[in-house]
Design an enzyme around this catalytic site. Structure first.
Site, PDB file in Angstrom:
ATOM      1  N   GLY A 164      -3.463   0.432   3.717  1.00 16.32           N
ATOM      2  CA  GLY A 164      -4.315   1.609   3.780  1.00 16.32           C
ATOM      3  C   GLY A 164      -3.960   2.555   4.918  1.00 16.32           C
ATOM      4  CG  HIS A 208      -1.038   5.322  -4.440  1.00 10.66           C
ATOM      5  ND1 HIS A 208      -1.285   4.642  -3.280  1.00 10.66           N
ATOM      6  CD2 HIS A 208      -1.696   4.661  -5.399  1.00 10.66           C
ATOM      7  CE1 HIS A 208      -2.063   3.601  -3.536  1.00 10.66           C
ATOM      8  NE2 HIS A 208      -2.328   3.594  -4.838  1.00 10.66           N
ATOM      9  CD  GLU A 275      -2.329   0.199  -2.726  1.00 15.59           C
ATOM     10  OE1 GLU A 275      -3.531   0.327  -2.510  1.00 15.59           O
ATOM     11  OE2 GLU A 275      -1.463   0.426  -1.860  1.00 15.59           O
ATOM     12  NE  ARG A 292     -10.253  -2.688  -2.487  1.00 18.16           N
ATOM     13  CZ  ARG A 292      -9.145  -2.370  -1.845  1.00 18.16           C
ATOM     14  NH1 ARG A 292      -8.476  -3.296  -1.168  1.00 18.16           N
ATOM     15  NH2 ARG A 292      -8.676  -1.145  -1.868  1.00 18.16           N
TER      16      ARG A 292
END
Ligand code: MV4
Length: 453
Positions: A164, A208, A275, A292
């Protein structure tokens, strides 16, 4: 199946878990901090327990109090939502040791993917493409510089405990390297208590793109398509959509196969996200796996018709997931996150009482929110107050619905990102699907500067 699920979270995701559980005939327990007494998750759950004062450390992050709340209310499972304890392997272990099912992957899966250098090494070992760089964590600055010279500048130094965007530094050349390395390492040490870092080739303007994964304990593991989350500000996603405007069926097959291969390599169970970065030249690379349910999961739910929360609950209870192949992807979906923030003041949080709250609606429009007229946005937590998700037969239709939704979403009493998002929808680059992770620093920078009506 579970009898009673405790939700170790707040806000819209707590409501989302309550809805899924209720539909499945499962009872729910809300836990809440003193700042969330009037919250809808407390009102809508079958049972509720106050677990402490407003600061998350003393409530939503307080493991003993959450376990005690589960024991007192007889909950047999805990759903962690996102954030807070969702990717805390120790919490998942404590749940198991207390005879409570953690609705999520195993502690070992959380731990492996939480260490970004270990995750990278795992993917390399299983032939999932990763960005060129060091195979694992680097020893010291000389070791790191060796890899940087080998792959060529610019490079990015990333914290193994990061993710992140925290503990990341770009080095443009060899002169810049030592300084960037020390900064990344000391930032990692102070933020995570772990100075382990690794090196990757720096991609200048990647997209992304993340793949939704679902696995069960019966050996099923599939992807449910991708989401393009390229529009971000300071590593906070603002808009997500699916399919990615850059996707083709061939590329989806290649990236999706790689994502599933990576998830299968750790026998992943539950909902997770691979990701990836998609470079301008069409190359793609694994970056991180999130273990998650994510904020943007409704994009995939609308695109596929699969209820990801119900699937999480099912597979955590040892049942088979209800879909075992990637379903058809239906049209196009765009999500906007609505934050109680003031874009004119550098997105500074704007907590306070909401006096007027008119929700958008209509065919193909979903709103996930815990807010209502009269609700007070507390200053202690994330400033997201709603998610608006619009589905159209194609991107243009989804975009048109989103514009109307944002125009008719009226919030008074706090500042919100709604007008800003409306302007992004009108941007010619965004309208063309021409976005990347640097969009708001380059083509879209004017959107941050211009006064917002
Ligand atoms: C990168 C990158 C370029 N090259 N890695 C940012 C968050 C963290 N998950 C990884 N990030 C990036 N890693 C390489 N090798 C660019 C970013 C990045 C980024 C990624 C996704 C979304 C927004 C971003 C904004 C700036 C940088």
């Amino acid at each position: 199946m579970f009898k009673k699920i405790l939700i170790a979270n707040r806000g819209e995701i707590a409501l989302r878990v309550i809805r899924a559980a209720r539909e499945m005939g499962i009872q729910t327990v809300a836990v809440y901090s003193e700042a969330d007494r009037e919250s809808l998750h407390v009102r809508f759950a079958d049972d509720d327990v106050c677990i402490g004062p407003a600061p998350a450390r003393e409530s939503y992050l307080n493991i003993p109090r959450i376990i005690a709340a589960a024991e007192i209310t007889g909950a047999d499972a805990i759903h962690p939502g996102y954030g807070f304890l969702a990717e805390n392997a120790e919490f998942a272990e404590i749940c198991a040791a207390s005879g409570i099912t953690f609705i999520g992957p195993t502690p070992e899966q959380i731990r492996t993917m939480g260490d970004k250098a270990a995750a990278r090494a795992t993917m390399i070992a299983n032939n999932v493409p990763v960005v060129p760089g060091s195979p694992g964590p680097v020893e010291d600055v000389d070791d790191a510089l060796g890899f940087a010279v080998e792959i060529g500048f610019p490079v990015i130094i990333k914290a193994a405990a990061g993710g992140g965007g925290k503990g990341m530094r770009v080095a443009r050349d060899a002169d810049d390297f030592a300084r960037s390395f020390q900064l990344a390492r000391s930032e990692a040490l102070s933020a995570f208590g772990n100075g382990s870092v690794y090196v990757e080739k720096y991609l200048d303007r990647p997209r992304h793109i993340e793949f939704q994964i679902l696995g069960d304990t019966h050996g099923n593991c599939i992807h449910l398509g991708e989401r393009d989350c390229s529009v971000q500000r300071r590593h906070q996603k603002l808009i997500e959509e699916a399919p990615s405007p850059a996707m083709t069926p061939e590329l989806r097959k290649k990236m999706g196969d790689a994502a599933v291969l990576g998830a299968k390599s750790i026998n992943y169970v539950g909902a997770g996200t691979m990701e990836m970065l998609l470079d301008e030249d069409g190359s793609f690379y694994f970056m991180e796996m999130n273990t998650r349910i994510q904020v943007e999961h409704p994009v995939t739910e609308m695109l596929t018709g699969v209820d990801l929360l119900k699937e999480q609950i099912r597979v955590a209870a040892g049942e088979r997931m209800s879909v075992t192949e990637t379903p058809p992807l239906r049209g196009h979906v765009i999500e906007c996150r609505i934050n109680a923030e003031d874009p004119a003041r550098n997105f500074q949080p704007s907590p306070g009482k909401i006096d007027v709250f008119n929700l958008p609606g209509g065919n193909g429009v979903r709103v996930d929110t815990h807010a209502y007229a009269g609700y007070t946005v507390p200053p202690y937590y994330d400033s997201m107050i709603a998610k608006v998700i619009c589905q159209g037969r194609d991107r243009a239709e989804a975009l048109a619905k989103m514009k109307m939704a944002l125009e008719t979403f009226i919030v008074q009493g706090v500042m919100t990102t709604i007008p800003f998002l409306g302007r992004v929808m009108d941007d010619p680059h965004f309208a063309a699907g021409d976005v990347h992770t640097k969009f708001l620093e380059t083509d879209g920078a004017y959107l941050l500067k211009e006064p917002i009506p």
